[in-house]
Design an enzyme around this catalytic site. Sequence first.
Site, PDB file in Angstrom:
ATOM      1  N   HIS A   1     116.694  -1.535  -9.795  1.00  8.49           N
ATOM      2  CA  HIS A   1     117.962  -1.116  -9.204  1.00  8.49           C
ATOM      3  C   HIS A   1     119.113  -1.364 -10.178  1.00  8.49           C
ATOM      4  O   HIS A   1     120.024  -0.532 -10.313  1.00  8.49           O
ATOM      5  CB  HIS A   1     118.182  -1.863  -7.886  1.00  8.49           C
ATOM      6  CG  HIS A   1     119.265  -1.298  -7.038  1.00  8.49           C
ATOM      7  ND1 HIS A   1     119.667  -1.868  -5.861  1.00  8.49           N
ATOM      8  CD2 HIS A   1     120.046  -0.202  -7.183  1.00  8.49           C
ATOM      9  CE1 HIS A   1     120.648  -1.162  -5.334  1.00  8.49           C
ATOM     10  NE2 HIS A   1     120.901  -0.145  -6.110  1.00  8.49           N
TER      11      HIS A   1
ATOM     12  N   GLU B   1     126.706  -2.607  -2.160  1.00  8.15           N
ATOM     13  CA  GLU B   1     125.798  -1.566  -1.679  1.00  8.15           C
ATOM     14  C   GLU B   1     124.807  -2.136  -0.666  1.00  8.15           C
ATOM     15  O   GLU B   1     124.536  -1.528   0.383  1.00  8.15           O
ATOM     16  CB  GLU B   1     125.053  -0.950  -2.861  1.00  8.15           C
ATOM     17  CG  GLU B   1     124.112   0.181  -2.496  1.00  8.15           C
ATOM     18  CD  GLU B   1     123.358   0.724  -3.705  1.00  8.15           C
ATOM     19  OE1 GLU B   1     122.490   1.602  -3.499  1.00  8.15           O
ATOM     20  OE2 GLU B   1     123.614   0.267  -4.835  1.00  8.15           O
TER      21      GLU B   1
ATOM     22  N   GLU C   1     119.170   1.377 -12.748  1.00 13.04           N
ATOM     23  CA  GLU C   1     119.690   2.632 -12.190  1.00 13.04           C
ATOM     24  C   GLU C   1     121.212   2.689 -12.320  1.00 13.04           C
ATOM     25  O   GLU C   1     121.788   3.744 -12.589  1.00 13.04           O
ATOM     26  CB  GLU C   1     119.282   2.763 -10.722  1.00 13.04           C
ATOM     27  CG  GLU C   1     119.811   4.010 -10.058  1.00 13.04           C
ATOM     28  CD  GLU C   1     119.909   3.889  -8.549  1.00 13.04           C
ATOM     29  OE1 GLU C   1     120.874   4.440  -7.974  1.00 13.04           O
ATOM     30  OE2 GLU C   1     119.040   3.226  -7.946  1.00 13.04           O
ATOM     31  N   HIS C   2     121.863   1.547 -12.146  1.00 13.05           N
ATOM     32  CA  HIS C   2     123.313   1.485 -12.281  1.00 13.05           C
ATOM     33  C   HIS C   2     123.750   1.399 -13.736  1.00 13.05           C
ATOM     34  O   HIS C   2     124.677   2.093 -14.170  1.00 13.05           O
ATOM     35  CB  HIS C   2     123.849   0.261 -11.527  1.00 13.05           C
ATOM     36  CG  HIS C   2     123.892   0.419 -10.038  1.00 13.05           C
ATOM     37  ND1 HIS C   2     125.060   0.416  -9.321  1.00 13.05           N
ATOM     38  CD2 HIS C   2     122.903   0.588  -9.129  1.00 13.05           C
ATOM     39  CE1 HIS C   2     124.795   0.567  -8.029  1.00 13.05           C
ATOM     40  NE2 HIS C   2     123.481   0.671  -7.890  1.00 13.05           N
TER      41      HIS C   2
END
Length: 461
Positions: free
Chosen positions: A74, A154, A77-78
């Site tokens: 994750h 998030e 991904e950012h």
Amino acid sequence: MNGAVDLPLGQAELSFEATGGSRVRRSVLPSGVRVLSEQVPGSRSATIGFWVAVGSRDEQHADASGPASLGSTHFLEHLLFKGTPSRTALDIAISFDAVGGEHNALTAKEYTCYYAKVQDRDLPMAITVLADMFTSSLLDPGEFETERGVILEELSMAGDDPADVANERFFQAVLGAHPLGRPIGGNTGTIQAATRGAVAEHYRANYRPQDLVVSVAGAVDHDELIAELGRALTAGGWNLDEPGEPVARRAILPAALAPGQPLTVVERPTEQVNLLLGAPALVATDERRVTMSVLNAIFGSGMSSRLFQQIRERRGLAYSVYSFAPAYSDAGLFGMYAGCAPAKAGTVALLMREELDRLARDGVTADELRRAAGQLAGASALALEDSDTRMSRLGRSELTLGEFVDLDEALRRVARVTVDDVQALASDLAAQPFSLVAVGAIDESAFTGAADQLAPSTDVA
């Protein structure tokens, strides 16, 4: 084409015509990079994806082999959008915004994809920018800490959504300690504990030429794609002449799952209870996946489905009610969802279970089978109007299935499904140990006395 096309990792070139006159080509470069394209006649845009077969399930706890990598997928991904030696984060954003394009990424349980959709004339730009991000991300320490905060926000946003909470707890309840049972985005603890060093190691270990799959659909010329991609990856420091073999696809043997958690209740002050009831099901490569698609269409997909008719139309117990069947390399699930008032939750859970038992016991009609085939045919054809869907089909075919299944072949497979096939699969599902997850203003007493009725069925054959 007349059937499915195998995608052997060792075959350098493939080319064939798909339904509607589109041209599919696949190249495995000497370095192990795999490139797939689908040239769609009349298209003026293209969608491109950079894929790696690494998802949340591949993260590791700390052990003798190295530090924990939980949350790394994750994080990457950012972070890949946050700058390279030649582009700032703002430069990357402007590249796509200035041409009206779309760009984003997604982390899944078994893969990660960075993608963009642009006009045909802007495809070279998209290739260049995505390749730069993929090969040359700085993973800047300052950006790392900034994104830690963004990811925590998030997760907080998802934690405020009872449907998201129910979905995450459902996977945990059914799959237990299996890595597929972990939340895709991580949790507050894993994100707070993640280190830049562990994320950088995860990046170096999994973002290599042999890991990369590039898929493009729409207005694309394959030879030009290969040339542009070669230039962009070389500029990122990759030696595409160095021999390499694509990473092997995942093993497809079903995993041995421990019994799931029978009942999970998460109390939240909401107007509705989010209910999920389900059990282990088929892996992605199981030959019965087509039968599962038909069963799901009949049982819980659409307004004519059995769940919708029984729970919403006839009894008015829920607004949203449906079934679903996600599948992965070594595990899968079959689930039923409903959102209802707390006072009705016990009744709705029993009705969902009873409806599956009825399907297993009595089977389906020829008319239901015909309607399901029509529903699947129409939905599939409409989805392929979008280059995003075609790009994703190419990527998943390469990463997971090892074969390309065109629309005509998919519909032929659906047409071969019989009423006996559907009933047999329903019987297998009904015999599984079921897990019930409820999130809302409710406690376990709402399901008192329901345990026996929610247990695996033994008399539906």
